[in-house]
Motif scaffolding. Structure first.
Motif, PDB file in Angstrom:
ATOM      1  N   GLU A   1       0.830  -1.204   0.000  1.00  0.00           N
ATOM      2  CA  GLU A   1       0.000   0.000   0.000  1.00  0.00           C
ATOM      3  C   GLU A   1       0.868   1.259   0.000  1.00  0.00           C
ATOM      4  OE1 GLU A   1      -3.960   1.893   0.380  1.00  0.00           O
ATOM      5  OE2 GLU A   1      -3.136   0.005  -0.389  1.00  0.00           O
ATOM      6  N   TYR A   2       1.929   1.247   0.805  1.00  0.00           N
ATOM      7  CA  TYR A   2       2.849   2.385   0.865  1.00  0.00           C
ATOM      8  C   TYR A   2       3.498   2.625  -0.501  1.00  0.00           C
ATOM      9  CZ  TYR A   2       6.952   5.155   2.136  1.00  0.00           C
ATOM     10  OH  TYR A   2       7.925   6.134   2.194  1.00  0.00           O
ATOM     11  N   GLU A   3       3.969   1.555  -1.134  1.00  0.00           N
ATOM     12  CA  GLU A   3       4.656   1.696  -2.421  1.00  0.00           C
ATOM     13  C   GLU A   3       3.719   2.219  -3.503  1.00  0.00           C
ATOM     14  OE1 GLU A   3       7.316  -0.993  -5.556  1.00  0.00           O
ATOM     15  OE2 GLU A   3       6.873  -1.757  -3.538  1.00  0.00           O
ATOM     16  N   ASP A   4       2.421   1.924  -3.366  1.00  0.00           N
ATOM     17  CA  ASP A   4       1.449   2.415  -4.331  1.00  0.00           C
ATOM     18  C   ASP A   4       1.114   3.880  -4.093  1.00  0.00           C
ATOM     19  OD1 ASP A   4      -0.608   2.423  -6.336  1.00  0.00           O
ATOM     20  OD2 ASP A   4      -2.091   2.102  -4.763  1.00  0.00           O
ATOM     21  N   LYS A   5       0.905   4.279  -2.834  1.00  0.00           N
ATOM     22  CA  LYS A   5       0.353   5.596  -2.518  1.00  0.00           C
ATOM     23  C   LYS A   5       1.401   6.664  -2.208  1.00  0.00           C
ATOM     24  CE  LYS A   5      -3.756   3.925  -2.987  1.00  0.00           C
ATOM     25  NZ  LYS A   5      -4.512   3.489  -1.823  1.00  0.00           N
ATOM     26  N   ALA A   6       2.509   6.304  -1.570  1.00  0.00           N
ATOM     27  CA  ALA A   6       3.483   7.314  -1.152  1.00  0.00           C
ATOM     28  C   ALA A   6       4.083   8.096  -2.326  1.00  0.00           C
ATOM     29  CB  ALA A   6       4.587   6.674  -0.315  1.00  0.00           C
ATOM     30  N   PRO A   7       4.511   7.436  -3.426  1.00  0.00           N
ATOM     31  CA  PRO A   7       5.078   8.218  -4.530  1.00  0.00           C
ATOM     32  C   PRO A   7       4.059   9.142  -5.187  1.00  0.00           C
ATOM     33  CG  PRO A   7       4.866   5.914  -5.140  1.00  0.00           C
ATOM     34  CD  PRO A   7       4.613   5.983  -3.674  1.00  0.00           C
ATOM     35  N   LYS A   8       2.788   8.750  -5.198  1.00  0.00           N
ATOM     36  CA  LYS A   8       1.759   9.600  -5.785  1.00  0.00           C
ATOM     37  C   LYS A   8       1.562  10.859  -4.940  1.00  0.00           C
ATOM     38  CE  LYS A   8      -0.666   5.617  -7.757  1.00  0.00           C
ATOM     39  NZ  LYS A   8      -1.853   4.732  -7.662  1.00  0.00           N
ATOM     40  N   LEU A   9       1.565  10.693  -3.614  1.00  0.00           N
ATOM     41  CA  LEU A   9       1.421  11.853  -2.737  1.00  0.00           C
ATOM     42  C   LEU A   9       2.648  12.754  -2.839  1.00  0.00           C
ATOM     43  CD1 LEU A   9      -0.368  13.236  -0.623  1.00  0.00           C
ATOM     44  CD2 LEU A   9       0.790  11.879   1.139  1.00  0.00           C
ATOM     45  N   ALA A  10       3.828  12.149  -2.927  1.00  0.00           N
ATOM     46  CA  ALA A  10       5.057  12.936  -3.079  1.00  0.00           C
ATOM     47  C   ALA A  10       5.042  13.720  -4.391  1.00  0.00           C
ATOM     48  CB  ALA A  10       6.276  12.016  -3.021  1.00  0.00           C
ATOM     49  N   GLN A  11       4.594  13.090  -5.455  1.00  0.00           N
ATOM     50  CA  GLN A  11       4.517  13.779  -6.747  1.00  0.00           C
ATOM     51  C   GLN A  11       3.542  14.945  -6.683  1.00  0.00           C
ATOM     52  OE1 GLN A  11       3.859  11.185 -10.121  1.00  0.00           O
ATOM     53  NE2 GLN A  11       3.208  12.872 -11.439  1.00  0.00           N
ATOM     54  N   LYS A  12       2.427  14.755  -5.984  1.00  0.00           N
ATOM     55  CA  LYS A  12       1.447  15.827  -5.833  1.00  0.00           C
ATOM     56  C   LYS A  12       2.073  17.038  -5.135  1.00  0.00           C
ATOM     57  CE  LYS A  12      -3.118  16.701  -3.710  1.00  0.00           C
ATOM     58  NZ  LYS A  12      -4.209  16.072  -2.897  1.00  0.00           N
ATOM     59  N   ALA A  13       2.868  16.794  -4.088  1.00  0.00           N
ATOM     60  CA  ALA A  13       3.516  17.898  -3.381  1.00  0.00           C
ATOM     61  C   ALA A  13       4.553  18.590  -4.255  1.00  0.00           C
ATOM     62  CB  ALA A  13       4.169  17.387  -2.092  1.00  0.00           C
TER      63      ALA A  13
END
Length: 349
Positions: free
Chosen positions: A77-89
């Protein structure tokens, strides 16, 4: 030697506001009536209205027993969601073609790991040069946001041409478990997900970085701990932390932290809102006016504790207010984490 500045900060949170949802869900995890009533009192006194979660379907992900979710599932779950949130920031910085000017990428996270990691994904998706110099700061806890700023500061001071992208991303919500103690009940009540991205360079705009000092409080090793278990990452946050922090902010340590100044010399306080009692302890120890920690309390109320990213959210709000004619001047930032450790920074806005 060059002076480093935080030129801008962008923040991002997931779409799901989970705080009220969790308060409704938590009693199902608490078997003892006394503990359930205590949890409800804690929730009322937490001074948190919103926390954000990357877990889009909490009931489906955690089920009736979140402790049954193993660490591997949580890391997927982390590998799926963390990079997307980082990209958003990062996209919130609106770098455009200037993304290719980034010379250093400093990634801070303590809620998940995989490799190639988030830094690789950001390079791939955000227009950053594949030749960028990369550093990852991992598993240091809530004070690591300031550690990231200190790392960026050292890079710019040594190389005035450097342009550092600092990204602090935390997905605390993937580690929800069935409460084992009062301390674990408290940690699940206050932690949320968030990401902050910042540009640090020698360009004299924004927030000027001054000095950094770290203080370790003796005999407090077990008050905040963060370990990898079979059911996710296990957090211990002792109720003794606020009292120990208050004692640690004694005249001797303050002289070190504030470079010989007194609290009366500080215009802005960017204190990591680890919880309401943490902010109360700092306010009382420093004998501050009731509104001195207003920005930290605002971040706590609207985001909860996002581990290392939280103090960057506080600094981002201060920079926003200053741009709108709000307070400026000499500031002191403090964040607290395992050790018990206080990472501190002086800055000018």
């Amino acid at each position: 030697m060059a002076t480093a500045y935080v030129n801008q900060i962008s923040t991002a949170v997931p779409a799901l506001d989970c705080h009220d949802m969790f308060i409704e869900y938590a009693p199902e995890l608490i078997e003892e009536r006394g503990k359930m009533l205590l949890f409800k009192r804690m929730a009322e006194r937490a001074h948190i209205n919103h926390r954000w979660s990357s877990v889009e379907d909490p009931a489906g992900f955690y089920g009736n027993n979140p402790s049954a979710v193993d660490t591997e599932t949580r890391m997927v779950e982390y590998e799926d969601k963390a990079p997307k949130l980082a990209q958003k920031a990062v996209e919130g910085l609106n770098l455009g073609d200037a993304a290719d000017e980034i010379t250093h990428l400093v990634l801070v996270t303590c809620t998940g790991f995989y490799s190639p990691g988030i830094d690789y994904d950001l390079i791939k998706n955000c227009g950053i040069s594949p030749n960028v110099d990369r550093t990852q700061i991992g598993f240091m806890g809530c004070f690591a946001g300031i550690t990231g700023l200190k790392t960026a500061n050292n890079i710019v001071r040594a190389n005035p041409e450097a342009k550092v992208l600092l990204v602090s991303v935390e997905l605390c919500s993937v580690h929800l478990q069935k409460p084992k103690s009062l301390e674990s009940m408290l940690s699940f009540l206050i932690f949320g997900d968030g990401c902050a991205a910042a540009i640090i360079s020698a360009e004299a705009t924004g927030l000027e970085l001054d000095s950094f000092k770290q203080v370790m409080v003796p005999d407090t090793r077990d008050l905040i701990t963060w370990r990898i278990g079979n059911e996710g990452f296990d957090m211990v946050l002792s109720g003794k932390v606020p009292g120990q922090l208050g004692k640690a902010l004694n005249p001797e340590n303050l002289k070190l932290i504030l470079a010989g100044r007194t609290p009366a010399d500080i215009d802005l306080w960017a204190i990591h809102p680890g919880g309401r009692t943490i902010l109360d302890a700092v306010e009382n120890a420093l004998e501050l006016e009731p509104d001195a920690l207003a920005v930290s309390r605002h971040v706590l109320e609207n985001y909860g504790n996002m581990s290392s990213a939280t103090v960057l959210f506080v600094l981002a709000e201060m920079m926003k207010q200053a741009a709108e004619g709000g307070p400026r001047g000499l500031g002191s930032a403090m964040a607290f984490g395992p050790g018990l450790t206080a990472e501190t920074m002086l800055f000018r806005l």
